[in-house]
Design a protein around this motif. Sequence first.
Motif, PDB file in Angstrom:
ATOM      1  N   MET A 236       7.962 -10.411  -3.146  1.00 21.43           N
ATOM      2  CA  MET A 236       9.015 -10.031  -2.204  1.00 21.43           C
ATOM      3  C   MET A 236       9.713  -8.735  -2.602  1.00 21.43           C
ATOM      4  O   MET A 236      10.919  -8.666  -2.762  1.00 21.43           O
ATOM      5  N   ASN A 237       8.894  -7.684  -2.803  1.00 19.98           N
ATOM      6  CA  ASN A 237       9.382  -6.324  -2.980  1.00 19.98           C
ATOM      7  C   ASN A 237       8.621  -5.423  -2.013  1.00 19.98           C
ATOM      8  O   ASN A 237       8.033  -5.917  -1.043  1.00 19.98           O
ATOM      9  N   ASN A 238       8.626  -4.127  -2.276  1.00 17.06           N
ATOM     10  CA  ASN A 238       7.908  -3.183  -1.410  1.00 17.06           C
ATOM     11  C   ASN A 238       6.930  -2.335  -2.217  1.00 17.06           C
ATOM     12  O   ASN A 238       6.673  -1.177  -1.878  1.00 17.06           O
ATOM     13  N   PHE A 239       6.392  -2.899  -3.296  1.00 17.83           N
ATOM     14  CA  PHE A 239       5.384  -2.173  -4.055  1.00 17.83           C
ATOM     15  C   PHE A 239       4.177  -1.887  -3.152  1.00 17.83           C
ATOM     16  O   PHE A 239       3.837  -2.692  -2.277  1.00 17.83           O
TER      17      PHE A 239
ATOM     18  N   ASN B 298      13.581  -8.225  -4.708  1.00 18.06           N
ATOM     19  CA  ASN B 298      14.394  -7.031  -4.849  1.00 18.06           C
ATOM     20  C   ASN B 298      13.879  -5.965  -3.887  1.00 18.06           C
ATOM     21  O   ASN B 298      13.211  -6.303  -2.911  1.00 18.06           O
ATOM     22  N   SER B 299      14.175  -4.708  -4.157  1.00 20.20           N
ATOM     23  CA  SER B 299      13.772  -3.627  -3.240  1.00 20.20           C
ATOM     24  C   SER B 299      12.973  -2.551  -3.955  1.00 20.20           C
ATOM     25  O   SER B 299      13.038  -1.371  -3.597  1.00 20.20           O
ATOM     26  N   PHE B 300      12.237  -2.936  -4.987  1.00 17.52           N
ATOM     27  CA  PHE B 300      11.396  -1.972  -5.685  1.00 17.52           C
ATOM     28  C   PHE B 300      10.252  -1.514  -4.772  1.00 17.52           C
ATOM     29  O   PHE B 300       9.736  -2.294  -3.970  1.00 17.52           O
ATOM     30  N   SER B 301       9.859  -0.263  -4.911  1.00 20.95           N
ATOM     31  CA  SER B 301       8.804   0.289  -4.052  1.00 20.95           C
ATOM     32  C   SER B 301       7.937   1.235  -4.863  1.00 20.95           C
ATOM     33  O   SER B 301       8.196   1.500  -6.043  1.00 20.95           O
TER      34      SER B 301
ATOM     35  N   ASN C 297       3.746 -10.886  -1.021  1.00 20.42           N
ATOM     36  CA  ASN C 297       4.781 -10.305  -0.164  1.00 20.42           C
ATOM     37  C   ASN C 297       5.170  -8.894  -0.604  1.00 20.42           C
ATOM     38  O   ASN C 297       6.335  -8.565  -0.780  1.00 20.42           O
ATOM     39  N   ASN C 298       4.141  -8.044  -0.810  1.00 19.42           N
ATOM     40  CA  ASN C 298       4.333  -6.624  -1.063  1.00 19.42           C
ATOM     41  C   ASN C 298       3.423  -5.850  -0.111  1.00 19.42           C
ATOM     42  O   ASN C 298       2.994  -6.390   0.915  1.00 19.42           O
ATOM     43  N   ASN C 299       3.129  -4.604  -0.446  1.00 16.10           N
ATOM     44  CA  ASN C 299       2.243  -3.787   0.388  1.00 16.10           C
ATOM     45  C   ASN C 299       1.100  -3.200  -0.435  1.00 16.10           C
ATOM     46  O   ASN C 299       0.640  -2.091  -0.172  1.00 16.10           O
TER      47      ASN C 299
END
Length: 613
Positions: A115-118, A93-96, A140-142
Amino acid sequence: MFLITIPTITKSAMNDEAEALLQIKQSLNNPISLDSWKPGTRPCDDVMRWAGLVCGKGVVTTLRLRSMNLSGNIDMAALAQLQGLRVINLVNNSFSGPIPEFNKLGALKGIYLSMNNFSGEIPSGYFAKTVSLKKIWFDNNNFSGFIPSSLAQLPRLMELHLDKNKFWGLIPSMGQQTLVSLNLSHNNLEGDIPSSLSRFEVDAFKGNRDLCGQKLGKLCGSVIATRHKPTSKPPPESLKMAYMGMVFSGLILVSMIIAIYVLVRMREKEEAQQTYDEKQDFDESFGLGISSDDSPKEDVSTRKSSKRGSPKKTKGVGDLMLLNKSNVGFGLSDLMKSGAEVLGNGSLGSSYKTTLSNGLIVVVKRLKDMNKVDKDGFQAEMNRLGRLEHPNVLAPLACHYQKKEKLAVYEYIPKGSLLYCLHGDRGATHAELNWPARLKIIKGIAIGMSYIHTELAMLSLPHGNLKSSNVLLGPHNEPLVVDYGLNSIIDANHATSVLMGYKAPEAVQNKPVSPKCDVYSLGIIIFEILTGKFPSQYNNKGKGGTDVVQWVKSAMLEQREVALLDPEITESTNSIGEMQKLLHIGATCTENDPNYRLDIKEAVRRIEGIRVE
């Protein structure tokens, strides 16, 4: 004697759960995929269950919101009201932003945030009170900072995937013997690999430049000490040259970005045109002949497109050949009149769904690399495959041959493949795959394969391509084995690269294939269904998934079979012993030496002896 009480789910409790879910939906951005979450309906309704939910005994146990293009700040107060919640899946998804306070939900057994942007650091004590956690997928996050040391306090931890983040520092020592799957690769970790984790393969640690130790073949000591050593100030001339180099590099970079953008746009246009051309070719390939006079008549002059015209015979092209299905009447003209919906592209070709004028829905497969035999040979082989009739086998209904186009027509099965139901995001369909359902599927596959081996005993590979994507599920989870026997007509070079039968050890070693190769594939499916893992054997490039054969057999040597089983089938059953027996049958089906491998009939006999309990 113990008295076990099952809590009654009151109407008030169900309303509270629905209200909490609606609050969660309201806190999310772009919740289009959650349109079924509506006031006045029941989240765990047996007929119209809300999308993305898995329920047990009338309460939500899993929030599976995978690949729904969601973002926003999840309402944690509302989430905490889901008292039966055990698994959270927000993959792709696109959660951050910072990690939500999922650690306040102490009963969770699985958190999947891949596969998000946490981003940001995860507090050191984040996992201190989540002692039930078994599976953590944060890849696959930050995320950055140190790997939380409280991970070592999780007594039931089985899977930990933190790869492709920005974690730094030393790897904490984690001594849980329950841990069977680990991936810390592609971070900024440093120092020695703890001895407690040395049992994992090198791939679990790759992509960390400053990790060291015997496991990586790199001595520790000097790596960390020299990493931040300051460099001397360059002389003025060299500094000027450096600035010039930076400007020049910047210009090159801008040019490359522009070129890449142009190429991407061109590629998008080419792909769009290719998709359009493929559909046009598909539609027009049906306007080549009529196979029988009993196909329904329709005035084609009223169609919007006049390009195809009325059906006609074309020299040298051939007609649709019905395969021993006297009660099914349709011809090439019927397919020509029907619109096609692309279902997908596989290793053997593309598949299309089409609805005929008589209401029959079929799947048409465009077979590629099927040039091993001529027209007569192709039709003879397809006719042999079409003769099979069994409750666990889906035979082709018809076929079509021309030199550059081969088609096979099958009945459409709405529920889809075992692969998709098991690993995809299908909500209620996946929730149906409890232990009794999975055992039923395994038994049906084995029985269907035994029938295929009997009817096609003349073939070296009676099926040749058995895998979960070639097992379809009927309305009550009856398995239907499909795409069998194609090794007899597929090009030899293509067969060895795409068919599952050639993944058996003897085939990999260029030894002769035999029906025992199908038994090896059956064993992989048994492992896949019992563990819930996607087998790496299905991936032609050897990347992705789990080597289920090696993983299961290693665990068996250490007598850790129970740890392999999918938690979704072990939490509410007394059949652990039967599951272990079935794992051992799978192990015997996947013996490296085919002489020690079960034959299909013995495999069926043993599998039929497994009980639900």
